[in-house]
Scaffold this active site. Structure first.
Site, PDB file in Angstrom:
ATOM      1  CB  THR A   1       8.753  15.794   8.097  1.00 18.85           C
ATOM      2  OG1 THR A   1       7.789  15.182   7.246  1.00 18.85           O
ATOM      3  CG2 THR A   1       8.730  17.293   7.883  1.00 18.85           C
TER       4      THR A   1
ATOM      5  CE  LYS B   1      -0.264   9.258  -0.806  1.00 15.10           C
ATOM      6  NZ  LYS B   1      -1.330   9.456  -1.793  1.00 15.10           N
TER       7      LYS B   1
ATOM      8  CG  HIS C   1     -25.892  -5.572   6.344  1.00 18.65           C
ATOM      9  ND1 HIS C   1     -25.498  -4.382   6.920  1.00 18.65           N
ATOM     10  CD2 HIS C   1     -26.205  -6.401   7.369  1.00 18.65           C
ATOM     11  CE1 HIS C   1     -25.571  -4.485   8.233  1.00 18.65           C
ATOM     12  NE2 HIS C   1     -26.002  -5.710   8.535  1.00 18.65           N
TER      13      HIS C   1
ATOM     14  CB  CYS D   1      -0.507   5.091  -4.732  1.00 19.51           C
ATOM     15  SG  CYS D   1       0.132   6.668  -5.278  1.00 19.51           S
TER      16      CYS D   1
ATOM     17  CG  PHE E   1      -2.761   0.399 -12.100  1.00 16.84           C
ATOM     18  CD1 PHE E   1      -3.636   0.675 -11.055  1.00 16.84           C
ATOM     19  CD2 PHE E   1      -2.064   1.457 -12.665  1.00 16.84           C
ATOM     20  CE1 PHE E   1      -3.814   1.970 -10.594  1.00 16.84           C
ATOM     21  CE2 PHE E   1      -2.241   2.752 -12.216  1.00 16.84           C
ATOM     22  CZ  PHE E   1      -3.126   3.002 -11.184  1.00 16.84           C
TER      23      PHE E   1
ATOM     24  NE  ARG F   1       2.894   5.178 -13.140  1.00 10.93           N
ATOM     25  CZ  ARG F   1       2.853   6.407 -12.634  1.00 10.93           C
ATOM     26  NH1 ARG F   1       3.907   6.904 -12.055  1.00 10.93           N
ATOM     27  NH2 ARG F   1       1.758   7.118 -12.711  1.00 10.93           N
TER      28      ARG F   1
END
Ligand SMILES: NC(=O)c1ccc[n+]([C@@H]2O[C@H](COP(=O)([O-])OP(=O)(O)OC[C@H]3O[C@@H](n4cnc5c(N)ncnc54)[C@H](O)[C@@H]3O)[C@@H](O)[C@H]2O)c1
Length: 394
Positions: free
Chosen positions: A119, A197, A235, A251, A312, A320
């Site tokens: 940014t 992110k 547990h 991602c 995936f 992808r």
């Protein structure tokens, strides 16, 4: 809205549906043409109806060049180059294209998944070309965390972290998202929002790597990893994820590298997780090859191998970065006789696919690569060799 893909188009349509006038900008003329006809070029439930409506109402218009606006959102791709170095060329080129249209008071929000500091780079680029805008425009970062297949709901309902270059920019960005987000909007600074992110996906990758490492250890120890994880998870404070063929998608398998490439000396665990998950795919391949060779020695002929699942992750058609697809392709390339099975791919797909029932009938070795629901209750002949790398048969 700069970029009209899986993120940009639903976001643009949602904003337009709130009565705001949106210009969607994409460098692909075919995309712009399709949207201006009220149609869509991506697969996402309910999006076609919404886009059709907002285009008809003239709230959304697509174009190849940006126009003067009060708010600019950037949702263009951020892949990586060789050596896992992030490729910011799309973000910087989208920024360059909008600079001539900027006016005082404008708000520029980057939504693309980006390395920490991006940014600030966007800000630098803008002020290099338009120094007179210093102190007069607002720049912020707001990452997207939607799940493909449920994008319209999640865009509206998910919480968001919103980080401006300064407090004023954060406030302005929050006020903007309030137009269409009902989830909570959490103010922070740009760098923190960028890191949030990346860390969300690195965290998933790390937890899956732990499960994948356990699967390799348990295989060597002669322990059923599924039973072991199930028992460990009894547990009250342990929650181990499920191992699989590796990690895919655009991602989780990509974003951790954005941290590693910037902080190579400090990100040992994050890097190791990526490597562990990639190694798991190679390990799966070796296991299948060994089973096929043993079959050949025993039966004096090549084994037919059914690769069950190519996507995936379970119950989707997205290929992808898919480790399952990589396994199937690598086996074929290596001269093995394979049958590719992916019940979630639509009819008409040009891939050479075999149906589930034909595959389990024809194959000598049945390899479960993805835990699709359709694989859970198959009746498999006991004479067949079965390799289950995703726990779907447990
Ligand atoms: N798809 C997801 O589920 C998801 C989730 C979270 C975050 N993200 C992030 O959001 C960003 C966008 O991802 P996506 O899946 O929408 O990508 P996408 O490839 O579906 O769409 C990007 C679009 O941007 C266009 N484009 C490229 N350069 C441009 C430019 N200079 N000006 C205008 N348009 C341009 C491309 O033609 C394409 O249509 C990425 O950073 C991604 O990592 C995606």
């Amino acid at each position: 809205m700069m970029g009209l893909g899986y993120i940009g188009l639903p976001t643009a349509a949602l904003i337009a549906s709130r009565g705001l006038k949106v210009t969607g900008v994409d460098i692909r003329e075919d995309v712009v043409k399709t949207i201006n006809q009220g149609k869509i070029h991506i697969v996402e439930p309910d999006l076609d109806g919404l886009v059709h409506h907002v285009v008809k109402e003239k709230h959304l218009k697509a174009a190849t060049k940006p126009v003067e606006a009060d708010v600019y959102l950037i949702a263009v791709p951020t892949p990586f180059k060789d050596n896992h170095v992030p490729d910011l060329s799309y973000v910087l080129s989208a920024t360059k294209n909008l600079i001539p249209t900027l006016k005082k008071g404008a708000l520029v929000i980057l939504e693309s998944t980006s390395p920490v500091g991006t940014t600030e780079k966007v800000q630098k680029l803008i002020f290099e070309e338009r120094p007179e805008l210093k102190g007069h425009i607002h720049i912020a970062y707001c990452p997207e965390r939607v799940l493909p297949g449920n994008v319209l709901h999640e865009l509206k309902h998910n919480d968001r972290a919103i980080g401006g270059i300064n407090k004023d920019a954060t406030d302005k960005a929050i006020a903007f998202y309030k137009h269409f987000v009902v989830g909570e909007l959490h103010p922070t600074n740009a760098k923190t929002a960028e890191m949030v992110k990346l860390v969300e996906n690195a965290s998933r990758d790390n937890q899956i790597a732990f499960a994948n490492e356990l699967s390799v250890i348990c295989d060597k120890a002669g322990i059923n990893v599924w039973e072991m994880i199930n028992l460990a998870n009894k547990h009250p404070r342990v929650n181990i994820l499920k191992p699989g063929t590796g990690v895919g998608g655009h991602c989780i398998a990509v974003d951790p590298w954005f941290i590693v490439s910037e902080f190579p000396n400090e990100s040992g665990l994050i890097k190791k997780s990526r490597e562990t998950n990639n190694y798991k795919t190679e390990w799966v391949l070796e296991k299948i090859k060994n089973k096929a060779l043993a079959f050949k020695i025993e039966n004096d002929r090549e084994a037919k191998i059914a690769c069950m699942g190519l996507a995936f992750k379970p119950d989707i058609d997205d290929l992808r970065e898919s480790p399952a697809l990589y396994v199937a392709k690598t086996l074929k390339k290596g001269g093995f006789s394979t049958l590719d099975v992916e019940p979630n791919l639509k009819e008409g797909d040009t891939r050479d696919l075999t149906t589930v029932s034909d595959a389990i009938h024809q194959a000598d070795i049945i390899v479960f690569l993805v835990a699709h629901t359709a694989f859970k209750t198959l009746d498999i002949d006991t004479s067949k060799e079965v390799l289950d790398f995703c726990g779907v048969r447990q």
